[in-house]
Design an enzyme around this catalytic site. Structure first.
Site, PDB file in Angstrom:
ATOM      1  N   PHE A  35       0.811  -1.219   0.000  1.00 63.79           N
ATOM      2  CA  PHE A  35       0.000   0.000   0.000  1.00 63.79           C
ATOM      3  C   PHE A  35       0.842   1.266   0.000  1.00 63.79           C
ATOM      4  O   PHE A  35       0.308   2.361   0.036  1.00 63.79           O
ATOM      5  CB  PHE A  35      -0.941   0.027   1.217  1.00 63.79           C
ATOM      6  CG  PHE A  35      -2.024  -0.989   1.134  1.00 63.79           C
ATOM      7  CD1 PHE A  35      -3.128  -0.793   0.312  1.00 63.79           C
ATOM      8  CD2 PHE A  35      -1.946  -2.164   1.859  1.00 63.79           C
ATOM      9  CE1 PHE A  35      -4.134  -1.727   0.226  1.00 63.79           C
ATOM     10  CE2 PHE A  35      -2.947  -3.110   1.784  1.00 63.79           C
ATOM     11  CZ  PHE A  35      -4.049  -2.896   0.967  1.00 63.79           C
ATOM     12  N   ASP A 129       5.266  -8.069  27.985  1.00 65.22           N
ATOM     13  CA  ASP A 129       6.322  -7.737  28.955  1.00 65.22           C
ATOM     14  C   ASP A 129       5.918  -8.183  30.358  1.00 65.22           C
ATOM     15  O   ASP A 129       6.112  -7.460  31.328  1.00 65.22           O
ATOM     16  CB  ASP A 129       6.614  -6.236  28.927  1.00 65.22           C
ATOM     17  CG  ASP A 129       7.951  -5.882  29.581  1.00 65.22           C
ATOM     18  OD1 ASP A 129       8.802  -6.783  29.729  1.00 65.22           O
ATOM     19  OD2 ASP A 129       8.135  -4.712  29.946  1.00 65.22           O
TER      20      ASP A 129
END
Length: 169
Positions: A35, A129
């Site tokens: 794109f 995390d």
């Protein structure tokens, strides 16, 4: 605030993207896709606000407010008096109070928080995390998952996510 559709929850406005990519600077250009050009952007703070603000669950830290002042970005969370699981593990006095029953309570609470993020929330979220420093303990030693800066929203029908870069610690 009305119900947010799946498309809206994943959409940033153009000015935000312009700031995140430093006005689409060549220094942030990563390549070209189907794109058009692909840019690197810095959206972690906005990401954390947009994700945490939508989450309401007893085993997730609650975002109370946030503030932008110049280059400062501040998040204001609920007060969690016992600090992180990491702090408790390495403090000999606090660690002495962790019997098997308390360990089990903390483990089950973390698992419930993850189940909410992965299955039960309106928005399927991968934390990226999860570690003892990001598990906060309230006054009753209930665990609360915190730090959603690296979290990723995934589509509701997705069962896994591929990470193409190292994330977390």
């Amino acid at each position: 605030m009305g119900e947010i559709s799946k498309t809206e929850s994943l959409q940033f406005d153009f000015p935000t993207i312009r700031v995140a990519t430093d006005n689409f600077s060549d220094a942030n250009k990563l390549g070209k896709g189907g794109f058009g050009f692909v840019y690197k952007g810095d959206l972690e703070f906005k990401n954390e606000i947009s994700i945490v603000a939508k989450l309401q669950y007893r085993n997730l830290v609650k975002l109370r407010d946030f503030c932008f002042k110049g280059i400062e970005r501040l998040l204001i969370y609920e007060f969690v008096p016992n600090g992180s699981l990491n702090q408790v593990r390495f403090d000999t006095t606090k660690r002495a109070n962790l019997d098997w029953q308390m360990h089990y309570k903390i483990i089950v609470g973390i698992a419930r928080g993850l189940l909410y993020l992965h299955e039960d929330s309106r928005h399927r979220i991968i934390h990226h995390d999860l570690k003892p420093g990001n598990i906060l303990l309230d006054a009753e030693m209930n665990p609360k998952i915190a730090d959603f800066g690296l979290a990723k929203l995934v589509l509701l029908n997705q069962t896994q996510s591929n990470t193409h870069r190292i994330a977390g610690t």
